[in-house]
Design a protein around this motif. Sequence first.
Motif, PDB file in Angstrom:
ATOM      1  N   ASP A 589       0.831  -1.203   0.000  1.00 52.43           N
ATOM      2  CA  ASP A 589       0.000   0.000   0.000  1.00 52.43           C
ATOM      3  C   ASP A 589       0.866   1.254   0.000  1.00 52.43           C
ATOM      4  N   TYR A 592       2.829   1.595  -3.327  1.00 52.83           N
ATOM      5  CA  TYR A 592       1.943   1.974  -4.420  1.00 52.83           C
ATOM      6  C   TYR A 592       1.550   3.448  -4.302  1.00 52.83           C
ATOM      7  N   GLU A 593       1.155   3.857  -3.105  1.00 55.18           N
ATOM      8  CA  GLU A 593       0.750   5.247  -2.912  1.00 55.18           C
ATOM      9  C   GLU A 593       1.915   6.200  -3.139  1.00 55.18           C
ATOM     10  N   LYS A 596       2.484   6.429  -6.840  1.00 52.66           N
ATOM     11  CA  LYS A 596       1.411   7.178  -7.486  1.00 52.66           C
ATOM     12  C   LYS A 596       1.636   8.674  -7.314  1.00 52.66           C
ATOM     13  N   ARG A 597       2.089   9.072  -6.156  1.00 53.21           N
ATOM     14  CA  ARG A 597       2.357  10.497  -5.916  1.00 53.21           C
ATOM     15  C   ARG A 597       3.537  10.997  -6.752  1.00 53.21           C
ATOM     16  N   TYR A 662      -7.300   5.378  -0.919  1.00 54.61           N
ATOM     17  CA  TYR A 662      -6.103   6.118  -0.547  1.00 54.61           C
ATOM     18  C   TYR A 662      -6.354   7.466   0.094  1.00 54.61           C
ATOM     19  N   GLY A 666      -4.020   7.305   3.052  1.00 59.84           N
ATOM     20  CA  GLY A 666      -3.010   8.357   3.055  1.00 59.84           C
ATOM     21  C   GLY A 666      -2.902   9.047   4.401  1.00 59.84           C
ATOM     22  N   ILE A 672       4.503   8.324   3.450  1.00 57.99           N
ATOM     23  CA  ILE A 672       4.210   8.664   2.068  1.00 57.99           C
ATOM     24  C   ILE A 672       4.815  10.012   1.738  1.00 57.99           C
ATOM     25  N   VAL A 683      -3.670  13.552  -7.230  1.00 60.13           N
ATOM     26  CA  VAL A 683      -3.804  12.332  -6.434  1.00 60.13           C
ATOM     27  C   VAL A 683      -5.138  12.323  -5.704  1.00 60.13           C
ATOM     28  N   GLU A 689      -9.415   2.426  -6.185  1.00 63.03           N
ATOM     29  CA  GLU A 689      -8.648   1.563  -5.294  1.00 63.03           C
ATOM     30  C   GLU A 689      -7.735   0.647  -6.101  1.00 63.03           C
ATOM     31  N   TRP A 690      -6.489   0.592  -5.669  1.00 62.09           N
ATOM     32  CA  TRP A 690      -5.525  -0.213  -6.421  1.00 62.09           C
ATOM     33  C   TRP A 690      -5.942  -1.674  -6.480  1.00 62.09           C
TER      34      TRP A 690
END
Length: 762
Positions: A589, A592-593, A596-597, A662, A666, A672, A683, A689-690
């Motif tokens: 998680d 991935y987050e 993504k950012r 997220y 988050g 993160i 974002v 959701e992934w």
Amino acid sequence: MLTYKEVTTTNFGHLTTTADKWDESAREFKKAETAYGERVQKITLGPDMSGLYVIAAHTNFTATRYEYAAAQTQAQAIAKLLRDAHEQFTELKGRLNNVVQAAREDDMLIDENGKATRDPKTITRGEQNELSHLPEAQAAKRQREENWTKRIQDVVKAFDDADQGVKLALEAVVVDSNKDAFGKGNDETLNGFNAGAKGDIEAYEAINATDIATRINNGEKVSAAEYAEFNRAFRDNNKDKTFTHTFLSGMGAEGTLKLANRIDSLAYVKDKENKGTYESIKGGIANSIATAATDPKFQAKWRADMRSIGVKDFEGPTGPGTPAKGSDGKVLGYQVLMGLMERGDTGKYAPDFVKGLAQDIYAAEKGSKGNIWDINQAYNEKNSPWFVNDPLDSALGLLSKHPDASTDFLTPGTDPKNSALNYLLRERDWNGIVPEHSEWGANTETSRITYGAPTEDGDARVGFAAALEAATTGHQPGAPVGAPGPHSEMQASIMHETIKLLDQDSKGDSIPEGLKVPLGRAMTDYSEDLFSILSGQPSHSPGGLPTIERDGDQSRIANGEQSLIRVMRGVSDGVLGKTSDGDPILVFDALYEAEKRIAAEHLASARNAPEHQVNNVVGDWNTKSREVASVMGTLTGIGSDMTLDVRDAQVGKINDDARYSYHVVGGVFNTIPVVGDAAQRMVDAVTYEWSKDVIAEKNDIARAKDSSDSASGLTGTNMLLQGWAEQRGVENSEAFKNARGEADQSYKSGREDAYTALRTRS
């Protein structure tokens, strides 16, 4: 015990007035000594004086003059003690005044007993209505009042501790320290003035504590009152250098370790009812070591003493027959020391001291690969919380409080194969640290014999993992990341070498459980580096570079893409915690987050252009879209591999019902990375959701579809690209449509890269 009223109404100025009078007394004693020497003692020193009478007179006159000198010393020492007391009491009074003032500013009234209550005049009508009808409002008011009362009483307790120390010192300073075998001395009296009087309260407290500790070690009778005084002395003085140096130097390292075992024996076996007192004493001793070791000379002496006894046998807290049935109950010096040090304020140990201890323990164990610490017991058993069976891992845990020192210790340097990092990751026998024969507790009758091969302790690598996170990131384990990086050359070299070594031995798939979460947190701090490698940016060759990349003050890892993918997969199923709904929060998680950012930040940096010129930036947009999609595709492949891994499914770490939103998650993570406003808005707009993408991809694989041509799992990436385009107002442009088409192919390629890397794992 002193009361709040006594503390607030006593005039401590009388102490300095009295001290002045004692100094005056010392001066008068000096005059008397001089006069006595010139007018009386001189009679026996003439050339014509002889005979037994004269010899006796000479002895007596010398003793009398000695007493005059001793009286001066004692009077001066008393004056210093009184001034020391005044200084302590004045500081404490100021601390108390500050707490009381803060309480009053928080609308509290303080009575003569130091009890805080809310001032009725400050309670509004609305608050009064809540207090009359809502139990939770009443409870909150009580809690607020109790918190202030406790803060006040804590300072009063510190006053009482200091007062008891002053009392002890004033009683000790008048005791004649000049004694011979017959109870007398140079003063020819049984109870003369104290020629060895000291003017430091803490010195007397340390001497008294040393006496009590010595009797404990010798198995002599020590009363409950003496244990209480012992505890008070450490509670009051473990931050004082005079006290800590005097006590620890008096006991020596060996005596201190013996004392720690004796205290544990009382706390956990012989006198469990007073366990709290003994644990407090042990914590005080540990904090005393922290204070004393801020002095380089003490530190060097202590480490040298420990090197001589670090692998020496000591009798364990429960004596012969334990720690396991049939064993001799012996433990080694470094095990006792780290068990003691862990009881203290672990962040207070000087970094060079902890690093030095870690180096000493490492040197002591390296030849045995760690097996020197093997003993028939499991770490952290309910009945043996005093014991540290792996002193190196314990020392590394303390070292993690000091990131720079952790970096120094773990840096691979110019000879990586002989580094501590290589040893800890590849050579050390972590399996040998736990019971080869039994599990045990204080009650040996309940010991369970389990003969067989040694297994790895559930707490294995906890300290090492924490130090690794600190060493690679430059911040304490679990601390907020903020913006990712920058990383020093040594920090990046440790991360680079760690990924290389983990993939070298296990192809990254079987990373030890204890490393997963801390290493995963550390990797989020390298999210820009991960993005660069996974996106296939030109500076990274497929197999990676042999060492890190340097760019001014910032260094970056340069591992090969497949190696990185395998290690990311290896850490991904580590469990960071749970959501409020009880769902697991995985390292994946966070990774991935974080990516993504960084992907959003990458898109936000794309060149801008007016509508009529938008096709001029198509190359830049295509490149960034391809790179973003490649990274997200790789992550989807890693996530799908997790859902398809039978081992993971069995332990329920991830399943088809898992959901991670997220905008909620988050707020849970503090690892993160922080990105710019434009990227953050992008974002925030992507609430997809992934797990939906991962599960869609997994279902295709389960149906034997050709994943290389499937668009499953692309939804989240498309939403990110769409959010970027809408921010720019170019969502309908041909340039954006072209970029999204490029992303589609790159997403599939990134996903296949993940599967290729994971298929080649061992």
